[in-house]
Motif scaffolding. Structure first.
Motif, short mmCIF file in Angstrom:
data_model
loop_
_atom_site.label_atom_id
_atom_site.label_comp_id
_atom_site.label_asym_id
_atom_site.label_seq_id
_atom_site.Cartn_x
_atom_site.Cartn_y
_atom_site.Cartn_z
N UNK A 4 51.92 37.60 55.25
CA UNK A 4 52.30 38.04 54.03
C UNK A 4 51.45 37.02 53.17
N UNK A 5 50.95 35.72 53.40
CA UNK A 5 50.31 34.98 52.43
C UNK A 5 49.04 35.34 52.60
N UNK A 6 48.31 35.95 53.85
CA UNK A 6 47.19 36.17 53.73
C UNK A 6 46.71 37.71 53.16
N UNK A 7 47.91 38.39 53.13
CA UNK A 7 47.85 39.76 52.38
C UNK A 7 47.94 39.39 50.80
N UNK A 8 48.56 38.57 50.45
CA UNK A 8 48.48 38.42 49.04
C UNK A 8 47.20 37.64 48.62
N UNK A 9 46.53 36.80 49.36
CA UNK A 9 45.45 36.14 48.99
C UNK A 9 44.49 37.29 48.94
N UNK A 10 44.43 38.15 49.83
CA UNK A 10 43.26 39.34 49.78
C UNK A 10 43.44 40.16 48.64
N UNK A 11 44.58 40.43 48.37
CA UNK A 11 45.23 41.44 47.07
C UNK A 11 44.57 40.62 46.09
N UNK A 12 44.84 39.34 45.80
CA UNK A 12 44.43 38.31 44.65
C UNK A 12 43.00 38.41 44.47
N UNK A 13 42.25 38.41 45.57
CA UNK A 13 40.70 38.47 45.67
C UNK A 13 40.27 39.81 45.32
N UNK A 14 40.68 40.93 45.76
CA UNK A 14 40.28 42.17 45.32
C UNK A 14 40.66 42.40 43.82
N UNK A 15 41.88 41.85 43.21
CA UNK A 15 42.20 41.84 41.80
C UNK A 15 41.07 41.44 40.98
N UNK A 16 40.73 40.02 41.51
CA UNK A 16 39.83 39.18 40.65
C UNK A 16 38.54 39.96 40.74
N UNK A 17 38.15 40.24 42.01
CA UNK A 17 36.74 40.98 41.90
C UNK A 17 36.69 42.30 40.87
N UNK A 18 37.82 42.99 41.07
CA UNK A 18 37.94 44.32 40.13
C UNK A 18 37.90 43.85 38.54
N UNK A 19 38.47 42.84 38.38
CA UNK A 19 38.65 42.31 36.87
C UNK A 19 37.23 41.70 36.53
#
Length: 54
Positions: A4-19
């Motif tokens: 779950x933590x890995x998925x959260x980190x990946x999601x956070x990285x994708x959102x940061x890149x999109x922003x």
């Protein structure tokens, strides 16, 4: 690190890149708008130009 933590980190990285990409696009649009406004102002005779807005 749990799954779950890995998925959260990946999601956070994708959102940061999109922003970041969104910000770059918005800045480019603003620069293009400013350039268009400057060209339009340059073509208008000074007597007909709008007063600067503050």
């Amino acid at each position: 690190m749990s799954r779950q933590t890995e998925a959260d980190e990946q999601k956070r990285a994708r959102l940061a890149a999109a922003l970041r990409e969104n910000l770059k696009r918005r800045k480019a649009q603003a620069r293009a708008r400013r350039a268009t406004e400057v060209e339009a102002t340059d073509e208008t005779p000074p007597a007909q130009a709008e007063p600067p807005r503050s």
